[in-house]
Write a protein that holds these residues in place. Structure first.
Motif, PDB file in Angstrom:
ATOM      1  N   ILE A 109      -3.529  53.276 -82.778  1.00  0.00           N
ATOM      2  CA  ILE A 109      -5.083  52.596 -82.551  1.00  0.00           C
ATOM      3  C   ILE A 109      -4.821  52.543 -80.758  1.00  0.00           C
ATOM      4  CG2 ILE A 109      -5.575  50.233 -81.542  1.00  0.00           C
ATOM      5  CD1 ILE A 109      -3.548  49.013 -83.614  1.00  0.00           C
ATOM      6  N   TRP A 110      -3.774  53.201 -79.493  1.00  0.00           N
ATOM      7  CA  TRP A 110      -3.759  53.172 -78.252  1.00  0.00           C
ATOM      8  C   TRP A 110      -4.587  54.676 -77.539  1.00  0.00           C
ATOM      9  CZ3 TRP A 110      -5.057  49.544 -75.105  1.00  0.00           C
ATOM     10  CH2 TRP A 110      -4.471  48.223 -75.405  1.00  0.00           C
ATOM     11  N   VAL A 111      -3.959  55.738 -78.713  1.00  0.00           N
ATOM     12  CA  VAL A 111      -4.436  57.138 -79.020  1.00  0.00           C
ATOM     13  C   VAL A 111      -6.018  57.145 -79.244  1.00  0.00           C
ATOM     14  CG1 VAL A 111      -4.554  59.816 -79.248  1.00  0.00           C
ATOM     15  CG2 VAL A 111      -1.885  58.370 -78.993  1.00  0.00           C
ATOM     16  N   ALA A 112      -6.713  56.408 -80.215  1.00  0.00           N
ATOM     17  CA  ALA A 112      -7.774  56.547 -80.413  1.00  0.00           C
ATOM     18  C   ALA A 112      -8.489  55.984 -79.705  1.00  0.00           C
ATOM     19  CB  ALA A 112      -8.029  55.973 -81.920  1.00  0.00           C
ATOM     20  N   SER A 113      -8.057  54.927 -78.778  1.00  0.00           N
ATOM     21  CA  SER A 113      -9.151  53.924 -78.054  1.00  0.00           C
ATOM     22  C   SER A 113      -9.302  54.828 -76.142  1.00  0.00           C
ATOM     23  CB  SER A 113      -8.289  52.434 -77.537  1.00  0.00           C
ATOM     24  OG  SER A 113      -8.249  51.795 -79.149  1.00  0.00           O
ATOM     25  N   ALA A 114      -8.262  55.109 -76.159  1.00  0.00           N
ATOM     26  CA  ALA A 114      -8.171  56.218 -74.869  1.00  0.00           C
ATOM     27  C   ALA A 114      -9.180  57.536 -75.372  1.00  0.00           C
ATOM     28  CB  ALA A 114      -6.286  56.519 -74.862  1.00  0.00           C
ATOM     29  N   ALA A 115      -8.856  58.230 -76.105  1.00  0.00           N
ATOM     30  CA  ALA A 115      -9.587  59.036 -76.488  1.00  0.00           C
ATOM     31  C   ALA A 115     -11.486  58.580 -76.847  1.00  0.00           C
ATOM     32  CB  ALA A 115      -9.971  59.785 -78.409  1.00  0.00           C
ATOM     33  N   VAL A 116     -12.213  57.080 -77.377  1.00  0.00           N
ATOM     34  CA  VAL A 116     -13.071  57.295 -77.084  1.00  0.00           C
ATOM     35  C   VAL A 116     -13.491  57.013 -75.687  1.00  0.00           C
ATOM     36  CG1 VAL A 116     -14.264  55.307 -78.544  1.00  0.00           C
ATOM     37  CG2 VAL A 116     -12.692  56.331 -79.504  1.00  0.00           C
ATOM     38  N   VAL A 117     -12.965  55.964 -74.778  1.00  0.00           N
ATOM     39  CA  VAL A 117     -13.279  56.016 -73.683  1.00  0.00           C
ATOM     40  C   VAL A 117     -13.148  57.290 -73.168  1.00  0.00           C
ATOM     41  CG1 VAL A 117     -12.728  54.975 -71.672  1.00  0.00           C
ATOM     42  CG2 VAL A 117     -11.861  53.500 -73.373  1.00  0.00           C
ATOM     43  N   ALA A 118     -12.228  57.864 -72.741  1.00  0.00           N
ATOM     44  CA  ALA A 118     -12.045  58.942 -72.434  1.00  0.00           C
ATOM     45  C   ALA A 118     -13.809  60.251 -72.909  1.00  0.00           C
ATOM     46  CB  ALA A 118     -11.029  59.738 -72.586  1.00  0.00           C
ATOM     47  N   ALA A 119     -13.811  60.127 -74.185  1.00  0.00           N
ATOM     48  CA  ALA A 119     -15.219  61.202 -74.484  1.00  0.00           C
ATOM     49  C   ALA A 119     -16.350  60.031 -73.894  1.00  0.00           C
ATOM     50  CB  ALA A 119     -15.388  61.007 -75.824  1.00  0.00           C
ATOM     51  N   GLY A 120     -16.859  59.479 -74.064  1.00  0.00           N
ATOM     52  CA  GLY A 120     -17.439  58.676 -73.085  1.00  0.00           C
ATOM     53  C   GLY A 120     -17.644  58.438 -71.760  1.00  0.00           C
ATOM     54  N   VAL A 121     -16.636  58.347 -70.994  1.00  0.00           N
ATOM     55  CA  VAL A 121     -16.277  58.334 -69.447  1.00  0.00           C
ATOM     56  C   VAL A 121     -16.615  60.228 -69.727  1.00  0.00           C
ATOM     57  CG1 VAL A 121     -14.624  58.531 -67.796  1.00  0.00           C
ATOM     58  CG2 VAL A 121     -15.263  56.748 -69.271  1.00  0.00           C
ATOM     59  N   GLY A 122     -15.739  61.429 -69.844  1.00  0.00           N
ATOM     60  CA  GLY A 122     -16.865  62.475 -69.791  1.00  0.00           C
ATOM     61  C   GLY A 122     -18.046  62.998 -69.567  1.00  0.00           C
ATOM     62  N   ARG A 123     -18.204  62.134 -70.659  1.00  0.00           N
ATOM     63  CA  ARG A 123     -19.974  62.896 -70.892  1.00  0.00           C
ATOM     64  C   ARG A 123     -20.581  61.914 -69.892  1.00  0.00           C
ATOM     65  NH1 ARG A 123     -24.985  59.893 -71.883  1.00  0.00           N
ATOM     66  NH2 ARG A 123     -27.053  60.292 -72.726  1.00  0.00           N
ATOM     67  N   GLU A 124     -20.743  60.802 -69.103  1.00  0.00           N
ATOM     68  CA  GLU A 124     -20.887  60.316 -67.886  1.00  0.00           C
ATOM     69  C   GLU A 124     -20.874  60.954 -66.784  1.00  0.00           C
ATOM     70  OE1 GLU A 124     -23.254  57.780 -68.341  1.00  0.00           O
ATOM     71  OE2 GLU A 124     -22.534  57.288 -70.836  1.00  0.00           O
TER      72      GLU A 124
END
Length: 248
Positions: free
Chosen positions: A33-48
């Motif tokens: 759960i936490w790895v997937a959540s971190a990956a989704v947030v990191a991808a979004g932050v990286g895009r911005e």
């Protein structure tokens, strides 16, 4: 035999007699759960960050599927999936409570239906409909630019009052995790939405300061949901409940 021993015996009997459809490790599931959540947030932050460094407005930059504050994106799908997973586990808890003839059944059911609604809203953006409706009636601006928060605030208070006795009956650790995850989610979804609203009103959707609020808001929401889902897994494991879902 005291009441607690009888209840434990009832749980053991249900667990041994009932079918197990899914068996998972609480540690493995929590890490996932936490790895997937971190990956989704990191991808979004990286895009911005990529959009900002290229000088391109976020609303027109590519990789929109990773955008944290938009419809039909990976973060929306992920959050909706998490919410419906919470709902399913809550329904299992209600089933367990019903089998034990526990007064907690109603509380578990209310939470389950609440998470079904949140999952629907995450995907269909139901609350977005309220923005224009409330704005037309109350001419909202400033922190209430997104008028749906005028509905959300009393709704949160009502839900908390309805569930307060249910929460007080929960084991202490579960109680604290539920309240903590709820506070994080509401602060992100409502509190940060209100704080970022004046910036949106004055500078627009592509203002770097507004995007920072949006990223923080969505991060808080994902963290809140992830913490609640983890709390449910820990509760099932500790209480040996939900015989359809065995948590090792």
């Amino acid at each position: 035999m005291d009441g607690r021993s009888k209840q434990a015996g009832s749980r053991d009997a249900l667990a041994s007699a009932g079918p197990t459809l899914v068996s998972i490790s609480v540690i493995t599931a929590s890490i996932a759960i936490w790895v997937a959540s971190a990956a989704v947030v990191a991808a979004g932050v990286g895009r911005e960050l990529a959009a900002y460094s290229s000088g391109t407005p976020s609303s027109t930059y590519g990789l929109k599927i990773l955008r944290l504050d938009a419809e039909n994106t990976l973060p929306v799908w992920y959050s909706s999936t998490q919410l419906i997973a919470c709902a399913l586990m809550l329904f299992l808890q209600a089933q367990q409570a019903s089998a034990e003839r526990s007064k907690q059944r109603v509380g578990w059911l209310l939470l389950a239906f609440g998470f079904v609604y949140l999952s629907m809203d995450e995907t269909a953006s139901i609350h977005e409909i309220l923005i224009e409706k409330v704005k037309l009636v109350f001419h909202t601006s400033g922190v209430f630019t997104f008028g749906w928060v005028l509905v959300a605030i009393p709704a949160v208070i009502v839900v908390l009052l309805l569930l307060w006795r249910f929460i007080l009956r929960l084991p202490r650790r579960t109680q604290l995790l539920f309240l903590g995850s709820g506070a994080i989610y509401v602060f992100g979804a409502v509190g940060l939405e209100m704080l970022g609203a004046p910036i949106f009103e004055a500078q627009g959707v592509d203002a770097p300061s507004y995007i920072a609020f949006v990223v923080t808001e969505e991060t808080f929401e994902i963290v809140g949901i992830s913490l609640f889902l983890t709390a449910l897994l820990l509760h099932v494991h500790r209480e040996q409940q939900s015989w359809l879902l065995r948590v090792r």
